[in-house]
Write a protein that holds these residues in place. Structure first.
Motif, PDB file in Angstrom:
ATOM      1  N   MET A 147       0.864  -0.989  -0.045  1.00 20.11           N
ATOM      2  CA  MET A 147      -0.059   0.260  -0.454  1.00 20.11           C
ATOM      3  C   MET A 147       0.762   1.295   0.024  1.00 20.11           C
ATOM      4  N   GLN A 148       2.130   1.558   0.791  1.00 22.63           N
ATOM      5  CA  GLN A 148       3.077   2.218   1.144  1.00 22.63           C
ATOM      6  C   GLN A 148       3.378   2.450  -0.397  1.00 22.63           C
ATOM      7  N   ALA A 149       4.353   1.612  -0.934  1.00 20.48           N
ATOM      8  CA  ALA A 149       4.329   1.304  -2.337  1.00 20.48           C
ATOM      9  C   ALA A 149       3.611   2.190  -3.442  1.00 20.48           C
ATOM     10  N   LYS A 150       2.124   2.239  -2.954  1.00 20.00           N
ATOM     11  CA  LYS A 150       1.432   2.348  -4.435  1.00 20.00           C
ATOM     12  C   LYS A 150       0.964   3.984  -4.086  1.00 20.00           C
ATOM     13  N   GLN A 151       1.280   4.035  -2.726  1.00 14.52           N
ATOM     14  CA  GLN A 151       0.938   5.420  -2.631  1.00 14.52           C
ATOM     15  C   GLN A 151       2.215   5.973  -3.254  1.00 14.52           C
ATOM     16  N   LEU A 152       3.575   6.258  -2.815  1.00 13.14           N
ATOM     17  CA  LEU A 152       4.972   6.550  -3.082  1.00 13.14           C
ATOM     18  C   LEU A 152       4.596   6.839  -4.972  1.00 13.14           C
ATOM     19  N   ALA A 153       4.308   5.271  -5.149  1.00 10.87           N
ATOM     20  CA  ALA A 153       4.204   5.352  -7.363  1.00 10.87           C
ATOM     21  C   ALA A 153       3.786   5.907  -7.201  1.00 10.87           C
ATOM     22  N   ARG A 154       1.960   6.484  -6.789  1.00 16.24           N
ATOM     23  CA  ARG A 154       1.266   7.558  -7.392  1.00 16.24           C
ATOM     24  C   ARG A 154       1.931   9.130  -6.934  1.00 16.24           C
ATOM     25  N   VAL A 155       2.798   9.197  -6.183  1.00 15.37           N
ATOM     26  CA  VAL A 155       2.821  10.471  -5.822  1.00 15.37           C
ATOM     27  C   VAL A 155       4.416  10.889  -6.853  1.00 15.37           C
ATOM     28  N   LEU A 156       5.169   9.867  -7.040  1.00 17.55           N
ATOM     29  CA  LEU A 156       6.209  10.381  -8.033  1.00 17.55           C
ATOM     30  C   LEU A 156       5.894  10.705  -9.631  1.00 17.55           C
ATOM     31  N   SER A 157       4.569   9.747  -9.875  1.00 21.59           N
ATOM     32  CA  SER A 157       3.758   9.697 -11.352  1.00 21.59           C
ATOM     33  C   SER A 157       3.389  10.903 -11.332  1.00 21.59           C
ATOM     34  N   GLN A 158       2.529  11.325 -10.186  1.00 24.01           N
ATOM     35  CA  GLN A 158       1.721  12.980 -10.483  1.00 24.01           C
ATOM     36  C   GLN A 158       3.044  14.180 -10.467  1.00 24.01           C
ATOM     37  N   ARG A 159       3.927  13.815  -9.516  1.00 30.15           N
ATOM     38  CA  ARG A 159       5.236  14.961  -9.768  1.00 30.15           C
ATOM     39  C   ARG A 159       5.460  15.435 -11.687  1.00 30.15           C
ATOM     40  N   ALA A 160       6.208  13.557 -12.132  1.00 29.88           N
ATOM     41  CA  ALA A 160       6.296  13.456 -13.257  1.00 29.88           C
ATOM     42  C   ALA A 160       5.454  13.542 -14.066  1.00 29.88           C
ATOM     43  N   GLY A 161       4.077  14.101 -14.287  1.00 30.96           N
ATOM     44  CA  GLY A 161       2.846  14.608 -15.031  1.00 30.96           C
ATOM     45  C   GLY A 161       2.790  15.886 -14.565  1.00 30.96           C
ATOM     46  N   SER A 162       2.848  16.271 -13.841  1.00 31.25           N
ATOM     47  CA  SER A 162       2.946  17.436 -12.904  1.00 31.25           C
ATOM     48  C   SER A 162       4.206  18.632 -14.229  1.00 31.25           C
ATOM     49  N   ARG A 163       4.995  18.273 -14.144  1.00 35.89           N
ATOM     50  CA  ARG A 163       6.604  18.612 -14.554  1.00 35.89           C
ATOM     51  C   ARG A 163       6.353  18.419 -16.045  1.00 35.89           C
ATOM     52  N   GLN A 164       5.270  17.273 -17.207  1.00 39.51           N
ATOM     53  CA  GLN A 164       5.425  17.245 -18.236  1.00 39.51           C
ATOM     54  C   GLN A 164       4.491  18.781 -18.593  1.00 39.51           C
ATOM     55  N   GLN A 165       2.965  18.836 -17.979  1.00 42.39           N
ATOM     56  CA  GLN A 165       2.268  19.534 -17.965  1.00 42.39           C
ATOM     57  C   GLN A 165       3.193  21.039 -18.382  1.00 42.39           C
ATOM     58  N   GLN A 166       3.917  21.464 -17.196  1.00 46.18           N
ATOM     59  CA  GLN A 166       5.217  22.549 -17.082  1.00 46.18           C
ATOM     60  C   GLN A 166       5.567  22.581 -18.363  1.00 46.18           C
ATOM     61  N   GLN A 167       5.983  21.456 -18.794  1.00 51.56           N
ATOM     62  CA  GLN A 167       7.004  22.051 -20.295  1.00 51.56           C
ATOM     63  C   GLN A 167       6.703  21.904 -21.316  1.00 51.56           C
ATOM     64  N   GLN A 168       4.777  21.379 -21.992  1.00 43.27           N
ATOM     65  CA  GLN A 168       4.491  21.820 -23.031  1.00 43.27           C
ATOM     66  C   GLN A 168       3.844  23.090 -22.631  1.00 43.27           C
ATOM     67  N   GLN A 169       3.550  23.708 -21.097  1.00 39.77           N
ATOM     68  CA  GLN A 169       2.906  24.973 -21.351  1.00 39.77           C
ATOM     69  C   GLN A 169       3.946  25.735 -22.090  1.00 39.77           C
TER      70      GLN A 169
END
Length: 164
Positions: free
Chosen positions: A135-157
């Protein structure tokens, strides 16, 4: 080992005794925080913060403390809908990657192979010196994925703004 056997109360007693013997023990503080995290106790954060503010932790231990603290804030965000906690979780997760070589390697490999969320979480669980349950690993993976997604959005903008 006791907490992996479902004997969390006994594990807690042993680790608390270790902290009483050596209040600055990084390993004991990390384990005490991890036990509190597994029980969803707010005291988890203070144990990880103690590791981060103390002089004895090595880079990998600092990375582990930040990863665990990221999971703590992710849990808090999910329970309370706290946006600030989610942002703190993302920041800490990113910082943990720069400090914990095994975590960075496992996460980089999971991303590069296009691993599913379940596979990414399994990969994070397999890191020997990062004692995450699934469960903790899933939460960490989700947070890391969100962070990567936020960065991609910022770069595209930024690219779109430069093109205009």
């Amino acid at each position: 080992a006791l907490h992996h056997l479902g004997r969390s109360s006994e594990a807690l007693e042993v680790v608390e005794a270790a902290v009483r013997r050596d209040n600055a023990s990084v390993e004991a503080r990390l384990l005490l925080g991890l036990l509190a995290l597994s029980r969803h106790h707010d005291s988890a954060a203070s144990h990880f913060e103690t590791v981060l503010s103390g002089p004895r932790a090595n880079r990998s231990q600092l990375g582990a403390a930040k990863a665990y603290l990221s999971v703590y804030f992710a849990q808090r965000s999910e329970q309370l809908g706290d946006v600030a906690a989610e942002q703190r979780a993302e920041q800490l997760a990113q910082e943990s990657l720069s400090l914990h070589p095994s975590l960075k390697s496992a996460w980089t490999e999971a991303k590069s192979t296009g691993a599913s969320p379940q596979e990414a979480a399994s990969s994070l669980c397999s890191i020997a010196d990062l004692d995450l349950n699934m469960m903790q690993a899933k939460q960490l993976a989700r947070v890391l994925s969100q962070r990567a997604g936020s960065r991609q959005q910022q770069q595209q903008q930024q690219q779109q703004q430069q093109q205009q």
